[in-house]
Design a protein around this motif. Structure first.
Motif, PDB file in Angstrom:
ATOM      1  N   VAL A   1       5.942   1.017  -4.983  1.00 20.83           N
ATOM      2  CA  VAL A   1       6.580   2.303  -5.278  1.00 20.83           C
ATOM      3  C   VAL A   1       7.839   2.442  -4.418  1.00 20.83           C
ATOM      4  CG1 VAL A   1       6.360   4.825  -5.074  1.00 20.83           C
ATOM      5  CG2 VAL A   1       4.438   3.457  -5.931  1.00 20.83           C
ATOM      6  N   PHE A   2       8.921   2.904  -5.043  1.00 22.89           N
ATOM      7  CA  PHE A   2      10.093   3.285  -4.253  1.00 22.89           C
ATOM      8  C   PHE A   2      10.515   4.695  -4.652  1.00 22.89           C
ATOM      9  CE2 PHE A   2      13.642   2.960  -7.293  1.00 22.89           C
ATOM     10  CZ  PHE A   2      13.057   2.233  -8.326  1.00 22.89           C
ATOM     11  N   ILE A   3      11.306   5.310  -3.791  1.00 21.82           N
ATOM     12  CA  ILE A   3      11.694   6.701  -4.022  1.00 21.82           C
ATOM     13  C   ILE A   3      13.110   6.784  -4.558  1.00 21.82           C
ATOM     14  CG2 ILE A   3      12.277   8.857  -2.810  1.00 21.82           C
ATOM     15  CD1 ILE A   3       9.796   8.600  -1.227  1.00 21.82           C
ATOM     16  N   VAL A   4      13.262   7.542  -5.638  1.00 22.60           N
ATOM     17  CA  VAL A   4      14.606   7.839  -6.136  1.00 22.60           C
ATOM     18  C   VAL A   4      14.968   9.216  -5.605  1.00 22.60           C
ATOM     19  CG1 VAL A   4      16.047   8.188  -8.155  1.00 22.60           C
ATOM     20  CG2 VAL A   4      14.286   6.409  -8.169  1.00 22.60           C
ATOM     21  N   CYS A   5      15.855   9.226  -4.657  1.00 17.78           N
ATOM     22  CA  CYS A   5      16.089  10.414  -3.836  1.00 17.78           C
ATOM     23  C   CYS A   5      16.860  11.518  -4.562  1.00 17.78           C
ATOM     24  CB  CYS A   5      16.838   9.950  -2.581  1.00 17.78           C
ATOM     25  SG  CYS A   5      17.602  11.231  -1.662  1.00 17.78           S
ATOM     26  N   ASP A   6      17.941  11.148  -5.239  1.00 15.55           N
ATOM     27  CA  ASP A   6      18.729  12.189  -5.910  1.00 15.55           C
ATOM     28  C   ASP A   6      19.538  11.616  -7.067  1.00 15.55           C
ATOM     29  OD1 ASP A   6      20.754  10.839  -4.654  1.00 15.55           O
ATOM     30  OD2 ASP A   6      21.528  12.559  -3.526  1.00 15.55           O
ATOM     31  N   ARG A   7      20.461  12.434  -7.618  1.00 16.94           N
ATOM     32  CA  ARG A   7      21.121  12.099  -8.878  1.00 16.94           C
ATOM     33  C   ARG A   7      22.526  11.528  -8.670  1.00 16.94           C
ATOM     34  NH1 ARG A   7      18.733  14.606 -13.322  1.00 16.94           N
ATOM     35  NH2 ARG A   7      20.665  14.195 -14.455  1.00 16.94           N
ATOM     36  N   VAL A   8      23.010  10.864  -9.690  1.00 22.04           N
ATOM     37  CA  VAL A   8      24.289  10.159  -9.611  1.00 22.04           C
ATOM     38  C   VAL A   8      25.511  11.083  -9.656  1.00 22.04           C
ATOM     39  CG1 VAL A   8      24.393   9.762 -12.130  1.00 22.04           C
ATOM     40  CG2 VAL A   8      25.646   8.252 -10.588  1.00 22.04           C
ATOM     41  N   GLU A   9      25.374  12.249 -10.313  1.00 23.17           N
ATOM     42  CA  GLU A   9      26.578  13.031 -10.649  1.00 23.17           C
ATOM     43  C   GLU A   9      27.420  13.415  -9.433  1.00 23.17           C
ATOM     44  OE1 GLU A   9      23.661  13.403 -12.005  1.00 23.17           O
ATOM     45  OE2 GLU A   9      23.782  13.931 -14.124  1.00 23.17           O
TER      46      GLU A   9
ATOM     47  N   ALA B   1      -3.763   3.447  -3.511  1.00 27.76           N
ATOM     48  CA  ALA B   1      -2.437   3.371  -2.891  1.00 27.76           C
ATOM     49  C   ALA B   1      -1.744   2.117  -3.412  1.00 27.76           C
ATOM     50  CB  ALA B   1      -2.572   3.306  -1.376  1.00 27.76           C
ATOM     51  N   PRO B   2      -0.435   2.138  -3.517  1.00 26.09           N
ATOM     52  CA  PRO B   2       0.269   0.912  -3.935  1.00 26.09           C
ATOM     53  C   PRO B   2       0.182  -0.135  -2.824  1.00 26.09           C
ATOM     54  CG  PRO B   2       1.841   2.574  -3.239  1.00 26.09           C
ATOM     55  CD  PRO B   2       0.494   3.235  -3.208  1.00 26.09           C
ATOM     56  N   ASP B   3       0.417  -1.395  -3.187  1.00 29.83           N
ATOM     57  CA  ASP B   3       0.412  -2.450  -2.159  1.00 29.83           C
ATOM     58  C   ASP B   3       1.686  -2.381  -1.317  1.00 29.83           C
ATOM     59  OD1 ASP B   3      -2.022  -4.149  -2.964  1.00 29.83           O
ATOM     60  OD2 ASP B   3      -0.965  -3.750  -4.847  1.00 29.83           O
ATOM     61  N   TRP B   4       2.771  -1.866  -1.933  1.00 36.16           N
ATOM     62  CA  TRP B   4       4.065  -1.817  -1.256  1.00 36.16           C
ATOM     63  C   TRP B   4       4.663  -0.430  -1.389  1.00 36.16           C
ATOM     64  CZ3 TRP B   4       5.887  -6.332   0.983  1.00 36.16           C
ATOM     65  CH2 TRP B   4       5.267  -7.532   0.569  1.00 36.16           C
ATOM     66  N   PHE B   5       5.322  -0.003  -0.340  1.00 38.22           N
ATOM     67  CA  PHE B   5       6.098   1.232  -0.424  1.00 38.22           C
ATOM     68  C   PHE B   5       7.454   0.973   0.220  1.00 38.22           C
ATOM     69  CE2 PHE B   5       7.330   5.328   1.668  1.00 38.22           C
ATOM     70  CZ  PHE B   5       7.744   5.965   0.523  1.00 38.22           C
ATOM     71  N   ILE B   6       8.523   1.274  -0.525  1.00 38.69           N
ATOM     72  CA  ILE B   6       9.870   0.988  -0.033  1.00 38.69           C
ATOM     73  C   ILE B   6      10.680   2.289  -0.018  1.00 38.69           C
ATOM     74  CG2 ILE B   6      12.005  -0.289  -0.429  1.00 38.69           C
ATOM     75  CD1 ILE B   6       8.941  -1.583  -2.109  1.00 38.69           C
ATOM     76  N   ALA B   7      11.256   2.612   1.118  1.00 39.09           N
ATOM     77  CA  ALA B   7      12.017   3.863   1.197  1.00 39.09           C
ATOM     78  C   ALA B   7      13.214   3.710   2.119  1.00 39.09           C
ATOM     79  CB  ALA B   7      11.130   4.982   1.716  1.00 39.09           C
ATOM     80  N   CYS B   8      14.243   4.479   1.820  1.00 46.91           N
ATOM     81  CA  CYS B   8      15.424   4.505   2.675  1.00 46.91           C
ATOM     82  C   CYS B   8      15.173   5.448   3.849  1.00 46.91           C
ATOM     83  CB  CYS B   8      16.637   4.998   1.895  1.00 46.91           C
ATOM     84  SG  CYS B   8      17.027   3.924   0.505  1.00 46.91           S
ATOM     85  N   VAL B   9      15.767   5.149   4.987  1.00 42.37           N
ATOM     86  CA  VAL B   9      15.573   5.968   6.174  1.00 42.37           C
ATOM     87  C   VAL B   9      16.776   6.891   6.362  1.00 42.37           C
ATOM     88  CG1 VAL B   9      15.178   5.970   8.656  1.00 42.37           C
ATOM     89  CG2 VAL B   9      14.217   4.150   7.257  1.00 42.37           C
ATOM     90  N   GLY B  10      16.511   8.211   6.175  1.00 44.83           N
ATOM     91  CA  GLY B  10      17.558   9.203   6.435  1.00 44.83           C
ATOM     92  C   GLY B  10      17.087  10.047   7.608  1.00 44.83           C
ATOM     93  N   THR B  11      16.307  11.105   7.286  1.00 42.91           N
ATOM     94  CA  THR B  11      15.648  11.843   8.367  1.00 42.91           C
ATOM     95  C   THR B  11      14.345  11.156   8.753  1.00 42.91           C
ATOM     96  OG1 THR B  11      14.313  13.193   6.888  1.00 42.91           O
ATOM     97  CG2 THR B  11      16.505  14.006   7.418  1.00 42.91           C
ATOM     98  N   ALA B  12      13.955  10.146   7.994  1.00 39.02           N
ATOM     99  CA  ALA B  12      12.690   9.424   8.161  1.00 39.02           C
ATOM    100  C   ALA B  12      11.504  10.293   7.744  1.00 39.02           C
ATOM    101  CB  ALA B  12      12.489   8.902   9.580  1.00 39.02           C
TER     102      ALA B  12
END
Lengths: 490, 439
Positions: B292-300, B176-187
């Protein structure tokens, strides 16, 4: 007291600030005229009107700004407005009489809302423009005009039920106005009554803070006006009602902090912030927040004339994306607005005297009883949370340090629920009996709209105040005329 | 790779290392979990599929409709999944602030219902707020709605607990990574992934990111809004930090321009929040760690969102013959003609009358014989040069004579010898009682 005091300090412009810096005057007034006491500042109204006018100017639009009279019964405010070039929107026989008596000529008055025959007759007799709810009212008006040989009546048609393409907006249903879908029958009736009525335009009023809903309605009106023109009618105005809002609070940060803490109080992760744990519409279900916060957005960076400006710049999605102002202008239509709260922003104060300050449980909020009923200060009724300003009777003694306190504000009725606000209010110093708690910015809907004489308690008297040089002058509200400030009341 | 259904392409997204030269961390390897590579474009594909899958067949038999409170990616995924299974989809929302997403949903056949704005004349006792009515209609006895309920449905979290989380561990060679960073939407993603990682190693530090209260970042809730989410449990996160829209866009630009990752603002917020979180830790470290961080979706889908906040990013080269180049002084002295003279001039049949208003306004009422060229189009034409010959006099008309004066000045500057602006515009024309016609 449970952490930092959560202030919600009122936004005070120059005039209200200056009044609050005049404790002797405020105490003299309440000593003489009692508590509660309403104080209105007519000159502010004229300044607010200028702000609306400048938005019209910026977009090159012509048309009238009508004060929604129902927001305040004050004669002083109405007479001061009569001395400008603004109009007034009246919603009852009494309001119409008041407006005519204050000096408004009929071309500056619009009659709206539910109407009884007397109201309709006086409106038609005086040739004020009548905003009609629907076909029934149109028939009634036409009959009245014919029967009593009245002059041709100028009418607006109030519309509702606008639909946007693509996305369905679940707008609150309005019980006023005619649905756009039932327009044909209404326009046929207008044509049938062409001998007695002149259609001057269409109107709507939506109870929402949303730009998109209002833009949809305005686009709908443009389409209806086009339909009118194709039938050979000659309308030339759109009345978009009011609802431009006011910004009550000085500091957006305080508002954000307060609402976050309220959320946490409801979830039980911090001590309660309200009397009896009231949640203002929020509740906790298994640690998750449910419900809807039933509060007015008391900090509104875009309110009043600025809101109108933004609405007018909003692109009309169904008409080529041009800004609404450009469309109105290009179609040669006048824009009428009916601001109430926004036009009365910063136009008044409500003064209340502290009768009793009592300690409740240890460390809990103080109980402060005021010489006023909850309905005399109707901020809570409108979901507006805003601190009163303490105006002490005696200047603070030398060396005393003011400590913030938490208080619950109770009214003077013998009724459990007579709370001025259910919120635990934080004040920068402990109030004492005889001090005044002054509620700012109450002129729009919060002075007399809800006030009762329950328990034979008096409703607040009203005083008009104006500045001459550095000095505040005043008179009773109904003694005020635009000549008063110049010539003196004598 | 061959699939029988597009839904099989959901998940198994790459974990890509961010170049240390970009992020500047000396002891931490930073990885982006590229959820934007899911087939419908976002991390929500996993949750949508996991929530809807067990019920789709039954709902299709009843001719039901999938409904969700979503303003973006969940709605997009559900619209596609519903369509694939012969169902319709309805999204109910008060947060749909991204026009491109709204249009895309309509394109996909979704029905959108928007909740109204807050009441201006508040009735604190009102019980019929539209959201309550919506929930009531869902629970009516003969309801055929398939409500996926993303904010409360444990299958949302489960999709990440069994999918996204284990994939990260697998790609990090079973650690597992030492850090996990994520944005909270639906959680859902942050909770599910955090749970999976902690099962592997309880020491994983989890940072949740929320939007600043007065801000709006698509896909991220403010802390107050997060409390309305059933899946949100503050105990999931070691810290909850705030990101602003400006920071999200800054992070997004770094991913877009320097990492080749075409993330949207949500991914940008995660990157920005990750760097801010890790910089402090990095300074203290001697051994290597991973994050690790999450890239949720695209820029377009977010071009208009970015354009509103950072217009300078879309700066276009100056174009010649633009009305913006005309000074106010030039506009004031532009050749003009009053209503009466204009009427006489038009009577000679000489000038071409150009009405610069929109076609709707022109159709309603206009000067007889005039030509309608809406100002936007006229501006385009002028970039290419004079659209009239020199020997054809021109009368320009707009609502109040302001735009027409600006264009008259511009045309004069471009060498037209006889162009005039109608003083006071169509409104003055009308007020003077001059005729306006409809065709």
């Amino acid at each position: 007291m449970g952490g930092q005091p959560l202030y919600l300090e009122p936004r005070l412009e120059l005039r209200l600030r200056s009044l609050l810096d005049s404790p002797d005057l405020l105490h003299t007034l309440t000593d003489a005229l009692g508590s509660p006491l309403n104080l209105v500042v007519p000159d502010q109204l004229a300044d607010n009107l200028e702000q609306f006018r400048s938005v019209y100017g910026k977009h090159h639009l012509s048309g009238q700004v009508f004060l929604a009279h129902k927001a305040n019964r004050s004669s002083a405010l109405l007479r001061r407005l009569a001395a400008t070039d603004a109009g007034v929107d009246v919603a009852s026989l009494g309001e119409l009489q008041h407006a005519l008596g204050a000096g408004f000529t009929p071309d500056r008055i619009t009659a709206t809302g539910p109407k009884n025959p007397e109201f309709l007759w006086l409106a038609a007799r005086a040739s004020v423009t009548v905003s009609l709810d629907g076909r029934g009212e149109l028939d009634q008006l036409a009959t009245l005009v014919r029967k009593h040989a009245l002059p041709r009546a100028r009418i607006l048609l109030r519309l509702s039920g606008f639909e946007a393409s693509g996305v369905r907006v679940l707008s609150r249903r309005s019980r006023f106005g005619t649905a756009v879908g039932e327009l044909d029958a209404l326009l046929e009736a207008v044509e049938r009554h062409a001998d007695v009525v002149d259609l001057v335009g269409v109107a709507y009023h939506l109870d929402t803070t949303s730009f998109t809903e209002k833009a949809t309605a305005l686009e709908g009106c443009l389409r209806v006006l086009e339909e009118c023109r194709s039938r050979g009618l000659r309308p030339r105005s759109v009345d978009i009602g009011g609802g431009f809002g006011a910004n009550y609070l000085a500091d957006g940060g305080q508002w954000e902090r307060y609402t976050t803490e309220l959320t946490e109080a409801v979830l039980g992760t911090r001590p309660p912030l309200t009397y009896g744990g009231h949640g203002y519409g929020l509740r906790s279900e298994g640690g998750t927040l449910r419900g809807t916060l039933g509060l007015y957005p008391a900090h509104r960076p875009v309110a009043g004339a600025a809101y109108l400006d933004e609405l007018l710049a909003h692109p009309a999605a169904s008409l080529g994306g041009r800004p609404l102002a450009a469309l109105l202008l290009e179609h040669l239509y006048d824009l009428h607005t009916e601001p109430g709260r926004a036009l009365l922003d910063q136009c008044g104060l409500t003064l209340t005297k502290v009768l009793e300050v009592r300690d409740q449980e240890a460390d809990g909020p103080l109980a402060v009883r005021l010489a006023a009923k909850a309905d005399d200060v109707a901020l809570e009724e409108h979901g507006v949370l805003m601190d009163p300003v303490v105006v002490p009777r005696a200047p603070a003694g030398v060396g005393t340090v003011a400590e913030p306190v938490a208080v619950h504000l109770f009214g003077s009725r013998c009724l459990e629920s007579d709370l001025i606000t259910r919120r635990t209010v934080f004040l920068p110093r402990r109030p004492e009996p005889g001090d005044l708690l002054v509620f700012a910015n109450t002129a729009g809907y919060c002075m007399d709209f809800h006030a009762t004489r329950a328990q034979h308690q008096p409703v607040a008297r009203k005083v008009a105040a104006w500045q001459e040089g550095d000095t505040w002058r005043w008179c009773l509200d109904d003694q005020y005329w635009p000549t008063t400030p110049v010539g003196g009341a004598q | 790779m061959r699939y029988d259904s597009i839904t099989e392409a959901i998940g198994n997204t790459p974990l890509v290392r961010i170049d240390p030269a970009v992020h500047g961390l000396r002891h931490i390897d930073l990885y982006a979990k590229l959820e934007l590579l899911n087939p419908f474009g976002s991390v929500k594909d996993r949750a949508a599929w996991n929530m809807a899958r067990p019920h789709l067949a039954a709902a299709a038999d009843q001719g039901g409709q999938v409904v969700e409170l979503s303003s973006g990616n969940t709605a997009k995924a559900l619209a596609v999944l519903a369509g694939m299974h012969g169902l319709t989809f309805k999204s109910v929302t008060n947060r749909m602030r991204i026009p491109e997403i709204k249009d895309l949903l309509l394109l996909l056949g979704a029905e959108i219902e928007e909740l109204p704005g807050q009441s201006e004349c508040l009735d604190p006792t009102a019980t019929d707020d539209p959201l309550t009515l919506f929930h009531r209609s869902l629970s009516e006895p003969d309801s055929t709605y398939l409500h996926t309920d993303q904010y409360f449905n444990s299958r949302n979290t489960e999709a990440h607990f069994t999918g996204t989380g284990p994939e990260i561990v697998k790609d990090l060679e079973g650690r597992a990574p030492d850090w996990f960073i994520a944005c909270v939407g639906t959680a859902g993603s942050s909770t599910g992934v955090a749970r999976a990682l902690r099962e592997h190693d309880p020491a994983v530090r989890v940072a949740g990111l929320v939007a600043a209260k007065s801000d709006f970042i698509p896909g991220i809730r403010t802390i107050d809004e997060a409390h309305e989410v059933g899946l949100f449990d503050p105990a999931t996160y070691d810290t909850i930090e705030t990101v602003s829209a400006d920071e999200a866009i800054e992070g997004m630009l770094t991913l877009n321009r320097r990492c080749g990752i075409l993330a949207g603002p949500t991914g940008g917020a995660a990157y920005f929040g990750a760097i801010r979180q890790l910089q402090a830790a990095d300074a203290q470290l001697t051994e290597r760690q991973s994050a690790v961080f999450i890239v949720c979706d695209r820029v377009e889908s977010y071009l208009s969102y970015v354009r509103r906040r950072r217009p300078e990013l879309f700066g276009r080269p100056m174009r010649r013959n633009s009305p913006a180049d005309v000074s106010d002084a030039e506009t004031r002295t532009a050749p003009a003609i009053g209503i009466a003279d204009a009427q006489a001039w038009i009577g000679t049949g000489e000038p071409l009358v150009v009405d610069l208003r929109s076609p709707y306004a022109y159709a309603a009422l206009h000067i007889d014989g005039s030509v309608n060229i809406v100002d936007e189009l006229f501006e385009e034409l002028l970039h290419g040069g004079l659209p009239f010959s020199h020997n054809r006099p021109v009368l320009l008309a707009c609502p109040v004579g302001e735009k027409s004066a600006r264009y008259a000045a511009l045309l004069t500057r471009m060498g037209h010898p006889d162009v005039r602006s109608l003083t006071g515009g169509i409104i003055a024309w009308r007020d003077a009682g001059a005729p306006l016609v409809r065709d």
